[in-house]
Design an enzyme around this catalytic site. Structure first.
Site, short mmCIF file in Angstrom:
data_model
loop_
_atom_site.label_atom_id
_atom_site.label_comp_id
_atom_site.label_asym_id
_atom_site.label_seq_id
_atom_site.Cartn_x
_atom_site.Cartn_y
_atom_site.Cartn_z
N CYS A 192 4.59 6.91 2.60
CA CYS A 192 3.55 6.14 3.10
C CYS A 192 3.17 5.16 2.34
O CYS A 192 2.40 5.42 1.21
CB CYS A 192 2.35 7.31 3.29
N CYS A 194 -0.90 5.26 1.63
CA CYS A 194 -1.13 6.13 0.50
C CYS A 194 -1.07 5.64 -0.90
O CYS A 194 -1.89 6.14 -1.59
CB CYS A 194 -0.30 7.38 0.72
#
Length: 322
Positions: free
Chosen positions: A79, A82
């Site tokens: 991700c 993230c």
């Protein structure tokens, strides 16, 4: 994307969580016991950020939430948003000096926790205060708004549950005297870009990344950072409800679909963003088709070429085009 306003009405029902009154009583009892034994030992700054799994969740999160608010960062290695949010939360955990504890949960390795919290997209940030779970925000958010949310969380912990945090001893850090790594050729510019992002200066971050790419067009970190900064700049002033309504009411409007795809990605709904644009490419032609295709390629840059969802979406795009 702005974090949702935090309130005690957004309580998540966890099977292992005690009632708020019982959790508060336990917190008070723990503090009284610690006071009788000379107080709770101070921790090193590095102990303010912990990795948590399903086996240790009750001990590391639920029990610790009786003494300090615990912020949970649900993330994954693949991700890309993230990777932007995680370091910011870690830095704030140290800066807040024990007012909250940051627990990081890898969703790929802890699917049960992801399901228990009802996580639909990442990054997603929750908090547990005296045994109660609260949704904070999902997706990327400016640092100023994250700080505001953390301040509200800490206030709730203090006023409703009497949580005053944990003591921190900076001198307990064992590796504080390690020599810094030598700076790379673009470190100053990349640091300037990150500082601009943290300050909410998206235009400044975009320009800093472009300065790197002007000299090294293939620089991977600058390419990724530029794609992320430009995405955040595009959604910064959007009205999410209006954008999604226009996309639903006008499925053939490429501009509306592109705007909604940007919101999807910032919110962590990667597959939805990709499929929306692939469908837009399939339904259109000419300049509209090019616009949808190019935005899809830009969003691929945000997520990264090695992500399996990018591979799948590239294959879908190829089928539509050829």
């Amino acid at each position: 994307m702005q974090p949702r306003n935090m309130s005690m009405s957004g309580v998540v029902d966890l099977a292992a969580v005690k009632a708020a009154g019982e959790a508060k009583a336990k917190a008070e009892q723990a503090r009284a016991e610690a006071a009788r034994h000379g107080g709770t030992p101070a921790v090193a700054p590095s102990a303010l950020v912990i990795d948590v799994d399903e086996a240790g969740f009750e001990r590391d999160v639920l029990q610790r939430s009786a003494e300090v608010p615990v912020v949970i960062d649900f993330w994954a290695e693949w991700c890309e948003p993230c990777k932007q949010l995680g370091p910011l939360l870690e830095r704030l955990a140290v800066e807040y000096n024990g007012r909250f504890l940051l627990a990081k949960v890898d969703v790929d390795a802890n699917q049960m926790l992801m399901q228990q919290f009802g996580i639909q997209g990442i990054p997603a940030v929750f908090a547990v205060v005296a045994g109660q779970a609260l949704p904070l925000f999902q997706g990327a958010a400016p640092e100023a708004q994250i700080r505001q949310t953390l301040d509200q969380l800490i206030q709730v912990g203090e006023e409703r549950f009497g949580l005053t945090g944990i003591a921190v001893d900076a001198s307990a850090e064992g590796d504080a005297d390690e020599a810094p790594l030598p700076a790379g050729p673009y470190d100053v510019l990349l640091e300037a870009a990150m500082s601009a992002l943290d300050a909410g200066d998206l235009a400044g971050a975009v320009q800093a990344y472009k300065n790197v790419l002007a000299d090294d067009p293939a620089h991977p970190e600058a390419k990724l950072g530029l794609a992320q900064a430009e995405l955040l700049a595009r959604v910064q002033d959007m009205d999410p409800q209006l954008v999604r309504k226009e996309a639903a009411d006008r499925p053939a409007d490429v501009t509306a679909q592109i705007a909604a795809a940007d919101l999807d990605l910032v919110g962590g709904h990667v597959e939805d963003a990709f499929s929306r644009l692939v469908d837009a490419v399939r339904r259109t032609a000419g300049e509209d088709r090019d616009a949808a295709r190019l935005r899809l390629l830009e969003l691929f840059e945000v997520i990264g070429p090695d992500d399996p969802r990018v591979t799948t979406a590239r294959q879908a795009l190829a089928r539509v085009l050829f």
